[in-house]
Design a protein around this motif. Sequence first.
Motif, PDB file in Angstrom:
ATOM      1  N   THR A  11       0.870  -1.207   0.146  1.00  0.00           N
ATOM      2  CA  THR A  11      -0.036   0.165  -0.120  1.00  0.00           C
ATOM      3  C   THR A  11       0.718   1.188  -0.038  1.00  0.00           C
ATOM      4  O   THR A  11       0.457   2.236  -0.695  1.00  0.00           O
ATOM      5  N   ALA A  12       2.031   1.327   0.780  1.00  0.00           N
ATOM      6  CA  ALA A  12       2.688   2.475   1.036  1.00  0.00           C
ATOM      7  C   ALA A  12       3.437   2.570  -0.438  1.00  0.00           C
ATOM      8  O   ALA A  12       3.589   3.680  -0.815  1.00  0.00           O
ATOM      9  N   ARG A  13       4.040   1.512  -0.915  1.00  0.00           N
ATOM     10  CA  ARG A  13       4.787   1.646  -2.208  1.00  0.00           C
ATOM     11  C   ARG A  13       3.746   2.055  -3.302  1.00  0.00           C
ATOM     12  O   ARG A  13       4.406   3.130  -4.182  1.00  0.00           O
ATOM     13  N   ALA A  14       2.588   1.789  -3.186  1.00  0.00           N
ATOM     14  CA  ALA A  14       1.553   2.316  -4.341  1.00  0.00           C
ATOM     15  C   ALA A  14       1.370   3.569  -4.301  1.00  0.00           C
ATOM     16  O   ALA A  14       1.192   4.456  -5.067  1.00  0.00           O
ATOM     17  N   GLU A  15       1.342   4.013  -3.126  1.00  0.00           N
ATOM     18  CA  GLU A  15       1.037   5.698  -2.791  1.00  0.00           C
ATOM     19  C   GLU A  15       2.084   6.407  -3.229  1.00  0.00           C
ATOM     20  O   GLU A  15       1.941   7.408  -3.783  1.00  0.00           O
ATOM     21  N   VAL A  16       3.546   5.950  -2.748  1.00  0.00           N
ATOM     22  CA  VAL A  16       4.708   6.708  -3.269  1.00  0.00           C
ATOM     23  C   VAL A  16       4.911   6.564  -4.672  1.00  0.00           C
ATOM     24  O   VAL A  16       5.070   7.588  -5.529  1.00  0.00           O
ATOM     25  N   ASP A  17       4.560   5.543  -5.437  1.00  0.00           N
ATOM     26  CA  ASP A  17       4.368   5.477  -6.917  1.00  0.00           C
ATOM     27  C   ASP A  17       3.413   6.419  -7.328  1.00  0.00           C
ATOM     28  O   ASP A  17       3.596   7.107  -8.517  1.00  0.00           O
ATOM     29  N   ALA A  18       2.216   6.584  -6.764  1.00  0.00           N
ATOM     30  CA  ALA A  18       1.169   7.480  -7.026  1.00  0.00           C
ATOM     31  C   ALA A  18       2.010   8.875  -7.243  1.00  0.00           C
ATOM     32  O   ALA A  18       1.642  10.071  -7.929  1.00  0.00           O
ATOM     33  N   VAL A  19       2.543   9.155  -6.052  1.00  0.00           N
ATOM     34  CA  VAL A  19       3.252  10.687  -5.915  1.00  0.00           C
ATOM     35  C   VAL A  19       4.131  10.811  -6.970  1.00  0.00           C
ATOM     36  O   VAL A  19       4.078  11.924  -7.652  1.00  0.00           O
ATOM     37  N   ALA A  20       5.154   9.951  -7.281  1.00  0.00           N
ATOM     38  CA  ALA A  20       6.052  10.066  -8.231  1.00  0.00           C
ATOM     39  C   ALA A  20       5.424  10.151  -9.658  1.00  0.00           C
ATOM     40  O   ALA A  20       6.015  10.787 -10.415  1.00  0.00           O
ATOM     41  N   ALA A  21       4.296   9.473  -9.908  1.00  0.00           N
ATOM     42  CA  ALA A  21       3.683   9.419 -11.334  1.00  0.00           C
ATOM     43  C   ALA A  21       3.083  11.075 -11.328  1.00  0.00           C
ATOM     44  O   ALA A  21       3.296  11.519 -12.563  1.00  0.00           O
ATOM     45  N   ARG A  22       2.618  11.864 -10.272  1.00  0.00           N
ATOM     46  CA  ARG A  22       2.082  12.885 -10.450  1.00  0.00           C
ATOM     47  C   ARG A  22       3.424  13.951 -10.753  1.00  0.00           C
ATOM     48  O   ARG A  22       2.999  14.780 -11.482  1.00  0.00           O
ATOM     49  N   LEU A  23       4.408  13.690  -9.789  1.00  0.00           N
ATOM     50  CA  LEU A  23       5.642  14.627 -10.116  1.00  0.00           C
ATOM     51  C   LEU A  23       6.141  14.429 -11.438  1.00  0.00           C
ATOM     52  O   LEU A  23       6.817  15.215 -11.939  1.00  0.00           O
ATOM     53  N   ALA A  24       6.134  13.313 -12.169  1.00  0.00           N
ATOM     54  CA  ALA A  24       6.610  13.100 -13.402  1.00  0.00           C
ATOM     55  C   ALA A  24       6.330  14.021 -14.455  1.00  0.00           C
ATOM     56  O   ALA A  24       6.958  14.270 -15.380  1.00  0.00           O
ATOM     57  N   GLU A  25       4.960  14.475 -14.137  1.00  0.00           N
ATOM     58  CA  GLU A  25       4.521  15.626 -15.007  1.00  0.00           C
ATOM     59  C   GLU A  25       5.103  16.935 -14.824  1.00  0.00           C
ATOM     60  O   GLU A  25       5.042  17.920 -15.774  1.00  0.00           O
ATOM     61  N   GLU A  26       5.922  17.065 -13.834  1.00  0.00           N
ATOM     62  CA  GLU A  26       6.500  18.317 -13.565  1.00  0.00           C
ATOM     63  C   GLU A  26       7.802  18.528 -14.323  1.00  0.00           C
ATOM     64  O   GLU A  26       8.541  19.420 -13.963  1.00  0.00           O
ATOM     65  N   VAL A  27       8.501  17.319 -14.781  1.00  0.00           N
ATOM     66  CA  VAL A  27       9.675  17.214 -15.518  1.00  0.00           C
ATOM     67  C   VAL A  27       9.655  16.822 -16.840  1.00  0.00           C
ATOM     68  O   VAL A  27       8.658  16.051 -17.234  1.00  0.00           O
ATOM     69  N   GLY A  28      10.811  17.071 -17.672  1.00  0.00           N
ATOM     70  CA  GLY A  28      10.879  16.571 -19.225  1.00  0.00           C
ATOM     71  C   GLY A  28      11.390  15.238 -19.334  1.00  0.00           C
ATOM     72  O   GLY A  28      11.865  14.545 -18.054  1.00  0.00           O
ATOM     73  N   SER A  29      11.294  14.735 -20.418  1.00  0.00           N
ATOM     74  CA  SER A  29      11.832  13.297 -20.527  1.00  0.00           C
ATOM     75  C   SER A  29      13.438  13.279 -20.324  1.00  0.00           C
ATOM     76  O   SER A  29      13.959  12.276 -20.116  1.00  0.00           O
ATOM     77  N   HIS A  72      16.901  19.678 -12.197  1.00  0.00           N
ATOM     78  CA  HIS A  72      15.922  18.880 -12.933  1.00  0.00           C
ATOM     79  C   HIS A  72      16.101  17.328 -13.105  1.00  0.00           C
ATOM     80  O   HIS A  72      15.479  16.598 -12.755  1.00  0.00           O
ATOM     81  N   ARG A  73      17.582  16.945 -13.292  1.00  0.00           N
ATOM     82  CA  ARG A  73      18.055  15.510 -13.345  1.00  0.00           C
ATOM     83  C   ARG A  73      17.523  14.841 -12.060  1.00  0.00           C
ATOM     84  O   ARG A  73      17.123  13.596 -12.091  1.00  0.00           O
ATOM     85  N   GLN A  74      17.852  15.595 -11.043  1.00  0.00           N
ATOM     86  CA  GLN A  74      17.603  14.972  -9.833  1.00  0.00           C
ATOM     87  C   GLN A  74      16.154  14.351  -9.624  1.00  0.00           C
ATOM     88  O   GLN A  74      15.878  13.301  -9.210  1.00  0.00           O
ATOM     89  N   LEU A  75      15.350  15.468  -9.890  1.00  0.00           N
ATOM     90  CA  LEU A  75      13.868  15.175  -9.588  1.00  0.00           C
ATOM     91  C   LEU A  75      13.392  14.048 -10.548  1.00  0.00           C
ATOM     92  O   LEU A  75      12.540  13.236 -10.472  1.00  0.00           O
ATOM     93  N   ARG A  76      13.876  14.296 -11.943  1.00  0.00           N
ATOM     94  CA  ARG A  76      13.471  13.260 -13.007  1.00  0.00           C
ATOM     95  C   ARG A  76      13.745  11.832 -12.701  1.00  0.00           C
ATOM     96  O   ARG A  76      13.054  11.005 -12.907  1.00  0.00           O
ATOM     97  N   GLU A  77      15.105  11.642 -12.222  1.00  0.00           N
ATOM     98  CA  GLU A  77      15.560  10.389 -11.948  1.00  0.00           C
ATOM     99  C   GLU A  77      14.733   9.948 -10.619  1.00  0.00           C
ATOM    100  O   GLU A  77      14.528   8.676 -10.503  1.00  0.00           O
ATOM    101  N   ALA A  78      14.520  10.812  -9.880  1.00  0.00           N
ATOM    102  CA  ALA A  78      13.801  10.386  -8.492  1.00  0.00           C
ATOM    103  C   ALA A  78      12.502   9.910  -8.946  1.00  0.00           C
ATOM    104  O   ALA A  78      12.042   8.796  -8.314  1.00  0.00           O
ATOM    105  N   VAL A  79      11.570  10.527  -9.657  1.00  0.00           N
ATOM    106  CA  VAL A  79      10.251  10.110  -9.960  1.00  0.00           C
ATOM    107  C   VAL A  79      10.228   8.917 -10.783  1.00  0.00           C
ATOM    108  O   VAL A  79       9.228   8.192 -10.851  1.00  0.00           O
ATOM    109  N   ARG A  80      11.319   8.667 -11.523  1.00  0.00           N
ATOM    110  CA  ARG A  80      11.351   7.298 -12.433  1.00  0.00           C
ATOM    111  C   ARG A  80      12.084   6.050 -11.979  1.00  0.00           C
ATOM    112  O   ARG A  80      12.296   5.146 -12.604  1.00  0.00           O
ATOM    113  N   THR A  81      12.702   6.306 -10.570  1.00  0.00           N
ATOM    114  CA  THR A  81      13.208   5.235  -9.849  1.00  0.00           C
ATOM    115  C   THR A  81      12.180   4.341  -9.368  1.00  0.00           C
ATOM    116  O   THR A  81      11.401   4.922  -8.425  1.00  0.00           O
ATOM    117  N   PRO A  82      12.077   3.022  -9.761  1.00  0.00           N
ATOM    118  CA  PRO A  82      11.031   2.039  -9.077  1.00  0.00           C
ATOM    119  C   PRO A  82      11.413   2.052  -7.568  1.00  0.00           C
ATOM    120  O   PRO A  82      12.681   1.834  -7.315  1.00  0.00           O
TER     121      PRO A  82
END
Length: 468
Positions: A266-284, A458-468
Amino acid sequence: MRLTTTTRPAAADRTAAELEARLAVLTDALDIAGDQVAPAAAATARADLEGVRARFALGTEHTVVALVGGTGSGKSSLFNAISGLLFADVGMLRPTTDEAAACVWGADATALLDFLQVAPLRRIQRESELDGDHERDLHGMVLLDLPDHDSIAREHAEQVDRLLPLVDLLVWVVDPQKYADNLLHERYLQTLHDRQENLIVVVNQADTLPAGGVERVRAHVLELLAADGLDAVEVLATSAAQQTGIGAVREHLADAVARPTTRLVTARAEVDAVAARLAEEVGSAEPDLPDTGRAAAELARAAGPGVADAVVSAVRTRWVTVSTAGLPVRWAACVDATVASAAELGAATGDAVAASSEAEAPGSRRARRFTILAAALGLATVAYLVLALVQGLSAAATVVPALSGLLAAAAVAARAVAVRREDAAAATASVERHRVAAAGVVVDRLLTGPTAAVLARHRQLREAVRTP
């Protein structure tokens, strides 16, 4: 803050440690990103991450199970059937269903229920000495009866939305009439694909269906769930009124309570959801920096009067355009605001280039030496002629040496002219190199450095939100 408990398998400890590390990485990246993440998105992410931390700070000896469903699905009746108590409000008129109710098996859960904001009068302890071992399999479970998610009272849905991320096992209760409701599937079920191993769907009121109807409804529910991306979700049929299917539900709950990783999923899924939302704040990806050598050369040439303003402005505009390609608006604006303005860039370049032009051109002394030597040869030849005339030397003895001296002097003078031209070309090239080098220092300080700093964040946030 350690996300650990006193006793559990090593695999769960590793999962908890990984989750703890990811929480730290996301929080640090969010802090470093600063205003480049939209304030509302940042505030929501921080609150959700803190919620995960707070939930685990209370310990993981309890498994939170929630009965969730729409109006008339029979959640409260199912709550009473599972608990064996007549505690949840049942009936057509239920004045207190605007608040969640909780039944606790086992150890005291006061702190957890306070965190979940379940009112004290809406709590009950299930186990007693009279139960013996009958309720042992559910020891550690906190069963919640949530308000109807489709209630016309907005605060009911808000309670559901607040509690869903904190629930370890979701039991979604549907009735035979409204199980295909669009609100249920689009707003809720379709967002739970990362939590389907900790989600079951219960078709309640199975006693209202005709013979064979239960399996047809169950099959259709499975089809709808598959379309929602939930093809691994178990679907059970129950009748709280007739007490059928309750044992199967309790078995699923007991399995969830027995798994140490249920709370972590449950906690991991919630953190994944947070990361997915933050992924919209960075480029590819981060764009490559522009050609610094080209920028330095253009600025060096623009250091003179007249062309500086236009050229410097063009250099800066191209720099910002190239170095922000593909970045979200906030990040691009940050780069634009961080690098020097055209006026600052022009002034710094002018000062740097002026200082570099004071350097002496290599080889300038060499031309002077050749000139001095040519003059010395000429003077020596003249002196020889004077001496020859005084001493009355013959013309043959005088002309040949004099001509030789004059030719030598002329040759050295010609070489002096050639060397002067070479030195002039070398001086020009040297000045140009010094000017470009000086402009390069300005580019590094006022363009490259500031841009690289923004892209690193930007790289730090991008890598953080895409790290499983």
